[in-house]
Structures are given as structure tokens and as C-alpha cells.
Write an enzyme that holds these catalytic residues in place. Structure first.
Site, short mmCIF file in Angstrom:
data_model
loop_
_atom_site.label_atom_id
_atom_site.label_comp_id
_atom_site.label_asym_id
_atom_site.label_seq_id
_atom_site.Cartn_x
_atom_site.Cartn_y
_atom_site.Cartn_z
N GLU A 85 -13.12 5.10 4.46
CA GLU A 85 -13.20 4.36 5.72
C GLU A 85 -14.44 4.69 6.53
OE1 GLU A 85 -8.45 4.32 5.88
OE2 GLU A 85 -9.55 5.63 7.21
N GLN A 144 0.83 -1.20 0.00
CA GLN A 144 0.00 0.00 0.00
C GLN A 144 0.86 1.26 0.00
OE1 GLN A 144 -2.97 -2.02 3.11
NE2 GLN A 144 -3.62 0.07 2.67
N ARG A 191 -9.21 -0.38 7.34
CA ARG A 191 -10.15 0.59 6.77
C ARG A 191 -10.46 1.67 7.80
NH1 ARG A 191 -14.07 -1.17 2.21
NH2 ARG A 191 -14.69 0.81 1.37
N CYS A 192 -9.40 2.29 8.27
CA CYS A 192 -9.53 3.14 9.45
C CYS A 192 -8.33 4.04 9.53
CB CYS A 192 -9.57 2.22 10.67
SG CYS A 192 -9.01 2.94 12.19
#
Lengths: 805, 287
Positions: free
Chosen positions: A760, A237, A384-385
Site C-alpha cells: 500500500e 479478501q 490499498r491502505c
């Protein structure tokens, strides 16, 4: 020439700029199976590596015998910690300031920990080799329950730092303690609680889950012995960060390291950090002189790469009897597993958990987080945060519901009463953040009107009566969640990774015929950057989006960026893109002025080019300016039309949203039916509403999975009992509820295009909505809090505990 | 998730398959849909030296109504069951159950023979076969023999199959015209094994249960025939009391394992609920 000149609307539409539901350009290849993922890469002579893993959660490694494995046909090498020590790579640094074993060095600390790396001519031979490696273990007592990690007689897990009572984030209280992080005014908060009319206290657990992207973690490492170049294709990522980490730990010159993220099949935080597989593949390639591929299977991904959450939050709220909150106190016990491998900005051991005051005007608050080691897989990533925002949001949103219950108030009304008001922005929170903008009450009221909230409560009251009379066995729950996120890490004043400020970057180069390429420091793992980045450029400089190629993920060509996670791409890279585009536009204006023979100030922008003020027929399109940039620039100006921007954001962005979940639960079986889920998101300026909707659908589905069934569970001896999708709840389309989406728009005042990020939000806001719905369903029977996950048997157990089955 | 080495054989007749299994001995396993065996091999929990793939044997496929009984070839897929007029008319409960097995991809490949022969207590068809009074034809080097489904299951993955035998055919007596039926399966998601499931086939006369048969899935090491539970409803109109008595009798013989689907107490409890719901739904369908 009968052609009509295109209308303004037609010119706008042709651009497919911001606000357009442009179809995702990357989907043409994804939907036809033509994506190019790491495992699609096949290099001549490529070898395959795979791990011998520990069956024990905690054991001493007495011996590793590789003799038989080396005799397996096709097996070329077996790498152990002893091999890695010769290149000083038996341990590697983590992003959280800890160190982590690459391969078991004397002991193992979690089940499925990497013990040895078998390199072979194909994957079958590698697995045959794994089965032939003989490892002798001596089992040790384990730490599984985080609440007993710091017991006086708890086994010492990290012998490597046993005597070191100061860690990366300050003093350690116990051999199994990692850090204590506290923020806020403790004394003032204590006073608020002493003076409170009403207070609540509840231990809210957010269980250990896993991001489980569709594509697991994998890489191909190829070392060129002649040139000394190391190329790593991987599921990263943040490819630039990986390059710098490799340069720092492997003592290779950074220009000789080439990191490439091809198409990546989902990240969700799982693919931010560095894993032993990357190091072992690189070392194996250096040792063998051949490319080496490492591909995780699903079990390995779920049980050994970074988990998320595992926060146990003792939450207290003080309030007046009228329902005005006066103080918040939270203690978190954070289980980080065997090594502290959180992927937070370096100075933030608990991420941005101090956003825990949420959307409410708390005059004072205090938070303390204790991180501990256990015999579980390392991690604690931002699934996702934006770095523990999910945990914070769950904490405050459950807490507010519990307070509402205690006060006998409607939970929506309690929230409305305590919202930070629009005129308070920019708002200084009690725990140190400056919220940039928000209009919470408008969003909340829109949600309540859209779902006819009052009617739902009336229906619930009737159903509750019917339940008490034995006319139905279903209970109805209404779960409200109002979240404020903090995303876009981040300003260099408070965010860095290993000392590198968390800016992001964009380089735009326009070609003579009115087309161009944009290279960006982020890396899409499914967010659709190739589509949306081009839309920003289209609106900014009037070149149609389909004439802009977007490229990410190759550290040789992309400008240095910190990657994609924490909803940072649009807040940070999106700003870099707009800023680079504006630099181009400024030069374009000079070229147009020169060509139109007017002063720059006499020009104004009009959709896709410049026109002379007051003389609308006198125009020069960006397409023509592109051509001119390569043959007739003003005297003294360099030819060409390109720009680079490195954007250091002045502040975070603060997206928010109002969600509601309506659910019916059959108390006899615990089976729930999500009747309705409505999600209103305010992410500021909306670049591509279709992609936003897709993001919200995906995040809500994850939230549903987390709240209603997911957990990485260990038995008392440290065996992972949820190591596959048979038991780790991964919903299919059949189980997934229908999603209704909606929005308000409150642009970020400091972001060049006013965007805030949305990827997110649905995960952050969705989990408390589901959990509040379940808890609300049982509240009238006397329950205050039921821990997640709310799977069928636990719902039944709750009903049983409450005496209704 | 990479299997070890194995030999692969694809005979074209049952006789050849039986011969291969006999000559290869303990090392060989027949391969049907492979949904259980292949994952076990990938985890190296099963390491057969040889696979004898049955897909090329035409005689192992097909569904026919022989008047009074329906005969199904072992290699008939779940999808083929769902597409069969014979099954739709004579054995609608099989349609209902097959639709609850995993997802279309699995059903295109998964076979009824593999489902019943593997002895996996989580599979849906074994309890169904016991409920319907089915029997299996087993063929080995000593010839063919017929074993009732109720005598076939001995323990988890332990069955009456002798080494080298292949289950080739399933024979199901056609239930009475106008019978009621239901398969109630509680599962966490598509593709999951049952937390608890109950199959019911019954006939009603004058509003009262005349005959009844109840099978239970995944509530013990083997599929169960809940005989006492069925007896408890005979002659009743399925009032609350008799439903509860049937559930209680069924719970008596359940011994599920605690797993991620829930603790033993829960699985037994919902097992009872499934029995009650299946009885009620079956009765509504009975003519």
C-alpha cells in the site's frame, strides 16, 4: 562420479529464497487465461441472480409489484425485504457496528441501492425480470454535501436509529451523525497553537474514490438441502471472516459453512466486507435448492459497493519561526454514506487516522473525527491502505508543504528538520502509536541525491522567471512526499474484527521427498503469495521454493486467518509462516542430531540443512531429514514433519518512503506532463524485489489516478455522475507515467524476518507527491491549496483563479 | 449490462439489407462496428427488436482513389484507414484523426460509416468530413441519394438518414497538393471523447493562408464547420492577432455541455486553443 559438489552460491540459488527475484508462479496460469475466478465456476443447474436497483438517492418505497416479473420466462423468484424478513435477514450487521439493509426496507438511501433480487435460469432472463419489476417510489429530500448533513433542518436519513442517540462508537449529536472519535491532548495542543510563532490552517479534502478492482464483486452460493451444507465461492479478501459472519447472522453451524475464494482479480479493500449480493445469493440457493450465481457489472461495482476516502480534513500545524513543528490539530468530517460500512478493526471508527503525525516529531497533537450519514453508497474501506492511513498521509504531507510555503522554507528541508531521529526509535507518537523503527533522513537524502533535487529547484526558479516574462506558458511543480505507514493489523491488544483478534496463521506440512504444502490464512488477490510465501519457507528451512505449494482461500483447509488487506499479509501471515517454519526446523534439528549421532547443540544451520560444528563434511540436508521424519525419528518422537503457527504480532510495522514527482502544467489547457516520478521505499527485509517493484508500480498508478482525476461524484439530487470508466478516471498504459523505484532497508526489529509490508505504500505516499507537485507548480502565483483531483479543467481553473489565463 | 431479446439478420447485399430494414420497420437497426449501439443495448437505453448486421456485405468495404476524390466504403474499419496507402497519400489528416480514436482493439472493429452515421457529437470523423467537404451516399428502398456532410447532422443522434436508409459510402474530394492539415484533440485519456477538438485543412500562398476550412468536434450537439473562424485567417500569415480572432470566432458557435470533462467555459476555451494549435501546425505542414 565426477560431479562437483554444488557451491554455496549454487545451493543458495537453488532455493530461490528471500531476496530472489523469483518469477511469479501464479502467472503461468494468469497469462494463459487459465485462472479460475468465481465467474468461471459453472455448477449443474446453477441459477443467476441480479438486482433491481433504486433510481433515487432517497425515497420511500411505496410498493413493489413482482407479478409481471414472475411471468417472464426463466424467472423463478423475486426476493424482496419482505422475503428476507421471514429469515430475519432484511438487514445485516456491518463491520463498523452499524446495520445495513440487504434489500430496501421501506425506503432507499442511495442511488443504485439494492431493492429486489431476481433469480432466473440465466443472466438474460434475470435482467428481463428486473425490467418487469414495478417499484413505486416517493422521492425524499437528499443529503449530499457532508457539510450540511448535520444542519438542523437536514432530512433524517436513518429512521431505523433516529431515536437512538448512542451508536457503536459513543454518543451521536444529530440524527445523521454516526460517531465522534477524538484522540490526543486537546489542551496541550491548544497551548502549542497559542504559543506558536507560525501556524497554518487549511481544509484539505480527499475526495470519494473507488478501489475498482478489475474483477467486480461476485459469488456462487450452493445450499445442499440434504446435508445442510452451504458452500459460497466468492471474491473474498477475508474468507474466514465471511464464514464467521454467515454463521452469526444465518444461524447455521459454522462447520456446515464452506467459504472458498478462488483466484481473485484484485481487491484493494473493495472485497473485505459483506454485500447484499452474498446474502441474497445464499438465501436464493436455500429457497430454490439450486446453486445461485451473482456477478456485479462495472456500474454496479462503482456505484454500490464500498467506496474509499471522502475525508474532509481541517488541518492546522503550529511551528516555531525556525520551522520546528510544535503541534498538530486536525478535524475530519467523514462522509460514510447511507450505512457505516467501513471495514476497520472494530474499535477504530476512523481506522488508524491517528498516524497523522506522520514522520515528524510532534510534541503534541489532537485529532477529532466526525462521521456522518449521507445519501451515497455505504463504505469507507481501506483502499490499498491500512485503514485511513492514506487520508492521514495526505493530510500531513500537504500540511507540511503548506507550512514550508508559509515559512519560506524548502519543503524537503522542513521535513529533514522535523523527522523523528533514528535514535528516538522505538518512538512514542503524540497520538498513541509506538513506531518500531526508521531512518528517515537517510532515505530522504538518498532521494534528493538520486534526483538531483537542488538542480531541480534551480531549474524551477528559472522557469518561474520565464513564465513571469511570458516566455513560457508552462509551470513546473516539484512534489515531495515522505510518508510513514502503519500496517500489519494487528496486535490483539488493539485490533479485532467482530471480536476476533487480528492474528494470522500458517500450517506447513513437509512430504517425505523434500517437498511440502503451506496453507495460509491470508488470500492473495494479485500480490503473488504463492511465490513469496514459498520463498520465506525456502530460506527458513532449506527446501527449494519450487518444492513448496502454497494454498489459500478455502476455509475447510486453510487455518483461520483474518485475510489480506491493510498490508497485513507479510507483517502478520509472513511472521506466522516463518514461525511455523522455525518449529519444523527445531524438530528437523532433533532428527538430524539423532541421525548424525551428535547433540543438537553441536549442529549448525547451513543453507539447506544441518552440519556438525567443526566438521563441515558431516551434514544432513533438509531433503534427507524429510525422508527420515517418516521412517527413523528419535525414540519417543512422533513421525512426520509439520507445524502450525498462529501469530499475534507484538506491534504494527512502520514502512516509510521518500517520493518525488516532477511535473509541468500547461496553464492554457491545464494539461500536465509527469516528467519524473521517483519512489524510494523502505519496507524492511525484501522478500522478492521484483514483486515489490510490481507492487510499487501498481500502487503508484492508482495514486496517479486518484490525485490526477478520480472521483465518485454526485449531482445535487444524488445521482452518481461517474458511474463508468468513461468518467471515472482509470488510466491506461498511455497516460501512466514512467516509474523509478529505489529502496533502503531498515528491518522491523520485532518481525521474525524483519519485513514490514509494501503493497500500500505507493498509494499512501504517491497521492501527496502528485498533489504537492500540482500545488507547488502554482504556489509562486500565490496559491496555498488546490483540492484534488487535479484534472485538466481544474488545473486550468486554478490558473484562471490566479489570474494567469 | 445485459441486453434484451432481439432478432439478428446478416444480409449479403445492400439490397437485401435495405429490404430487411424496410420490412422490419422501426424495430430494426443496422449494425456496423457496434461500439455505440451494443453498449446502449446492454444498458437497455436502446432496445431494437432486430439487428441487421452489415459485416457480410462485401461491397461496403474498400478505399479507392477515383482521381479527384477518394471513396471509402462505409464498413471500412478505422484500422483499414490507417493501413491504407491511398489515405496516407491523399488524406493524411484522416490518418491523424483515426489514430486518435480510442485504441487498436476499437479501431479493428469500429467503422468509418458507423462513426459518421450515428450522429454522436463525440465522434471524431463527422467534423473531419465537414472540413474535407465530404458527401455521403444513403441507400434506402427509394434508391440512393447523396447528401453533403455539412447537411447531414441535425442534432445529437439526429441525422438526414431516413428510416430504413443505410449510409453506404463516403466520398471525399482530394485536397490540393501541398495542403496543410492538423487534427488537435484534447482528451483525458485513451478511449475518451474529445474535451474539444479542431480539424484544419488549409493551403498557403506566399506565406499567407489562401484557403482554409475548420471543423470542431464535441463542442455542440452536432459537429461544426467554423466558417467565420476560417474566414478570419484567410489572407493572414497566422499572426497572433488572427489566430486569436479565429479562436474567438470559433468559440462564438460552440455550445458544449458541461460534463466531467469540464464546465462549458473551459470546454469553449480549450476549443479555441485547439483551433489555434491546429492552424499553426497545419500551416507548418503546408507547402
Amino acid at each position: 562420479m565426477n560431479d562437483m559438489a554444488p557451491t554455496r552460491e549454487q545451493r543458495e540459488a537453488k532455493l530461490e529464497g528471500m531476496g530472489c527475484k523469483r518469477k511469479r508462479v501464479e502467472d503461468a496460469r494468469f497469462t494463459q487465461g487459465k485462472g479460475n475466478y468465481v465467474d468461471d465456476l459453472k455448477l449443474p443447474g446453477m441459477l443467476h441472480g441480479d438486482f433491481v436497483r433504486s433510481p433515487y438517492a432517497h425515497a420511500r418505497v411505496k410498493s413493489i409489484n413482482t407479478e409481471a416479473a414472475l411471468k417472464v420466462p426463466g424467472v423463478l423468484a423475486v426476493i424482496t425485504a419482505e422475503t428476507l424478513k421471514t429469515v430475519n435477514l432484511a438487514w445485516m450487521p456491518t463491520l463498523a457496528g452499524d446495520v445495513q439493509m440487504v434489500l430496501a426496507d421501506g425506503k432507499v438511501l442511495f442511488q443504485n441501492q439494492e431493492v429486489a433480487f431476481v433469480v432466473a435460469t440465466d443472466r438474460y432472463a434475470a435482467d428481463d425480470g428486473i425490467n418487469a419489476v414495478d417499484v413505486e417510489y416517493e422521492a425524499l429530500p437528499v443529503v449530499i454535501d457532508p457539510f450540511h448533513a448535520m444542519d438542523a433542518d437536514a432530512p433524517v436519513l436513518r429512521e431505523d436509529i433516529a431515536g437512538k442517540m448512542t451508536g457503536a462508537h459513543g454518543p451521536r449529536k444529530h440524527a445523521n451523525h454516526i460517531f465522534e472519535w477524538s484522540v490526543g491532548d486537546k489542551d496541550l495542543t491548544d497551548v502549542a497553537f497559542r504559543k506558536a510563532d507560525v501556524s497554518i490552517k487549511e481544509m484539505l479534502s480527499y475526495q470519494r474514490v473507488h478501489p475498482c478492482p478489475l474483477e467486480t464483486c461476485q459469488c456462487v452460493a450452493s445450499f445442499d438441502k440434504v446435508s445442510g451444507d452451504l458452500t459460497i465461492w466468492g471474491t473474498f479478501q477475508a474468507p474466514h471472516v465471511i464464514r464467521t459472519v454467515v454463521a452469526l447472522i444465518a444461524s447455521l453451524p459454522e462447520q456446515k459453512i464452506h467459504v472458498i475464494s478462488p483466484d481473485v482479480g484484485g481487491g484493494f479493500g473493495n472485497k473485505v466486507g459483506a454485500y447484499p449480493g452474498y446474502i441474497c445469493a445464499a438465501v436464493a440457493s436455500i429457497v430454490t435448492g439450486k446453486p445461485v450465481k451473482w456477478v456485479e457489472d462495472r456500474i454496479e461495482n462503482l456505484t454500490s459497493t464500498s467506496f474509499a476516502r471522502d475525508y474532509h480534513m481541517t488541518t492546522e500545524i503550529a511551528a516555531t519561526k525556525e520551522g520546528k513543528v510544535t503541534g498538530l490539530r486536525v478535524h475530519v468530517l467523514a462522509d460514510h454514506g447511507a450505512f457505516d460500512a467501513c471495514a476497520d478493526p472494530s474499535k477504530w471508527p476512523a481506522g488508524f487516522f491517528n498516524i497523522v503525525t506522520g514522520s515528524y516529531d510532534f510534541p503534541t497533537a489532537h485529532v477529532c473525527v466526525d462521521g456522518i450519514y449521507s445519501n451515497k453508497a455505504p463504505g469507507g474501506v481501506a483502499y490499498r491502505c491500512s485503514f485511513r492511513v492514506t487520508e492521514a498521509s495526505y493530510c500531513i504531507e500537504r500540511g507540511m508543504d503548506i507550512l514550508a510555503q508559509k515559512l519560506g522554507m524548502d519543503p524537503a528541508e522542513l521535513r529533514l528538520k522535523n523527522f523523528i531521529r533514528p535514535e528516538q526509535f522505538p518512538y512514542q507518537s503524540a497520538l498513541g502509536w509506538e513506531y518500531d523503527s526508521g531512518d528517515y533522513a537517510t532515505a530522504m537524502k538518498k532521494m534528493m541525491e538520486s534526483v538531483q533535487y537542488a538542480e531541480l529547484r534551480k531549474e524551477q526558479a528559472i522557469k518561474r522567471e520565464a513564465f513571469k516574462l511570458g516566455e513560457t506558458r508552462e509551470v513546473m511543480g516539484i512534489g515531495v512526499s515522505f510518508f510513514t505507514e502503519i500496517v500489519g493489523a494487528g496486535p490483539s491488544k488493539n485490533c479485532d474484527i467482530l471480536g476476533i483478534a487480528m492474528f494470522d496463521s500458517c500450517e506447513i506440512r513437509l512430504h517425505p521427498t523434500g517437498a511440502g504444502i503451506a496453507r495460509v490464512g491470508t488470500k492473495s488477490t494479485g500480490q503473488g503469495h504463492e511465490t513469496t510465501w514459498a520463498q520465506i519457507i525456502a530460506t527458513e528451512i532449506g527446501i527449494p521454493a519450487d518444492r513448496i505449494m502454497v494454498e489459500e482461500g478455502n476455509t475447510d483447509t486453510a487455518p483461520y486467518g483474518l485475510g489480506t488487506y491493510g498490508s497485513r499479509s507479510t507483517p502478520v501471515a509472513g511472521a506466522a509462516i516463518a514461525t511455523a517454519a522455525r518449529k519444523i526446523k527445531a524438530k528437523a534439528q532433533m532428527i538430524a542430531a539423532y541421525r548424525l549421532e551428535v547433540h543438537e547443540d553441536d549442529l549448525e544451520w547451513d543453507i539447506d540443512g544441518f552440519r556438525v560444528k567443526g566438521l563441515p563434511e558431516k551434514t544432513m540436508s533438509m531433503k534427507d531429514i524429510c525422508w527420515a521424519a517418516y521412517n527413523s525419528v528419535p525414540p519417543g518422537m512422533e513421525p512426520g514433519l509439520e507445524a502450525v503457527s498462529y501469530y499475534d504480532p507484538p506491534n504494527m510495522t512502520y514502512p516509510f518512503g521518500a517520493y518525488i514527482c516532477v511535473m509541468d502544467i500547461d496553464v492554457d489547457t491545464g494539461v500536465y506532463k509527469v516528467r519524473r516520478f521517483y519512489a524510494l521505499d523502505d519496507c524492511g527485509t525484501r522478500i522478492n524485489p521484483m514483486i515489490i517493484e510490481g507492487q510499487v508500480h501498481g500502487g503508484l498508478t492508482e495514486a496517479f489516478a486518484i490525485a490526477m482525476g478520480q472521483e465518485i461524484r454526485y449531482d445535487e439530487t444524488g445521482n452518481v455522475v461517474t458511474g463508468s470508466f468513461m468518467d471515472f478516471f482509470m488510466p491506461t498504459a498511455v497516460e501512466t507515467p514512467h516509474w523509478e523505484t529505489d529502496f533502503t532497508v531498515t528491518p522491523s526489529p520485532h518481525h521474525p524476518i524483519g519485513a514490514k509490508g509494501v503493497g500500500e505504500s505507493p498509494n499512501v505516499g504517491g497521492v501527496p507527491a502528485f498533489s504537492n507537485a500540482v500545488n507547488d507548480a502554482f504556489a509562486f502565483l500565490g496559491s496555498t491549496h488546490i483540492q484534488m483531483p487535479h484534472d485538466y479543467w481544474r488545473n486550468w481553473q486554478a490558473a484562471k483563479t490566479l489570474g494567469v489565463v | 449490462m445485459i441486453p434484451g431479446p432481439f432478432g439478428y439478420h446478416r444480409p449479403e447485399t445492400v439490397a437485401d439489407a435495405v429490404k430487411l430494414l424496410a420490412s422490419l420497420g422501426d424495430e430494426a437497426r443496422p449494425l456496423a462496428g457496434g461500439h455505440s449501439l451494443i453498449p446502449m443495448m446492454k444498458l437497455r437505453l436502446a432496445t431494437p427488436g432486430h439487428l441487421v448486421d452489415l459485416h457480410r456485405i462485401p461491397n461496403l468495404k474498400g478505399i479507392r482513389n477515383d482521381g479527384g476524390k477518394v471513396t471509402i466504403g462505409a464498413m471500412t474499419t478505422q484500422h483499414e484507414l490507417l493501413a491504407s496507402d491511398v489515405v496516407a497519400k491523399a488524406l493524411p489528416i484522416l490518418m491523424e484523426a483515426a489514430l486518435l480514436i480510442a485504441d487498436p482493439q476499437v479501431r479493428y472493429r469500429g467503422t468509418i460509416g458507423g462513426n459518421v452515421a450515428n450522429g454522436d457529437p463525440g465522434n471524431d470523423m463527422p467534423a473531419m468530413m465537414m472540413t474535407l467537404g465530404a458527401s455521403y451516399v444513403l441507400e434506402g428502398s427509394a434508391g440512393a441519394r447523396t447528401v453533403a456532410a455539412t447537411d447531414f447532422y441535425q442534432g445529437a443522434y439526429f441525422t438526414a438518414l431516413d428510416p430504413g436508409e443505410i449510409l453506404t459510402e463516403i466520398s471525399i474530394p482530394t485536397p490540393a497538393t501541398g495542403h496543410g492539415y492538423a487534427y488537435e484533440k484534447l482528451k483525458r485519456k485513451v478511449g475518451d471523447y474529445a474535451t474539444a477538438a479542431a480539424a484544419v485543412v488549409l493551403t498557403m500562398t506566399g506565406g499567407k493562408v489562401a484557403t482554409c476550412s475548420i471543423g470542431l468536434t464535441n463542442l455542440s450537439e452536432t459537429p461544426l464547420l467554423a466558417t467565420d473562424a476560417a474566414k478570419a485567417v484567410i489572407g493572414t500569415s497566422l499572426d497572433d492577432g488572427s489566430l486569436k480572432a479565429a479562436a474567438a470566432a470559433a468559440e462564438q458557435i460552440m455550445s458544449p455541455a458541461a460534463d466531467a470533462r469540464g464546465p462549458v467555459e473551459y470546454r469553449k476555451h480549450v476549443g479555441g486553443i485547439m483551433v489555434m494549435r491546429a492552424l499553426k501546425r497545419a500551416a507548418q505542414r503546408a507547402v
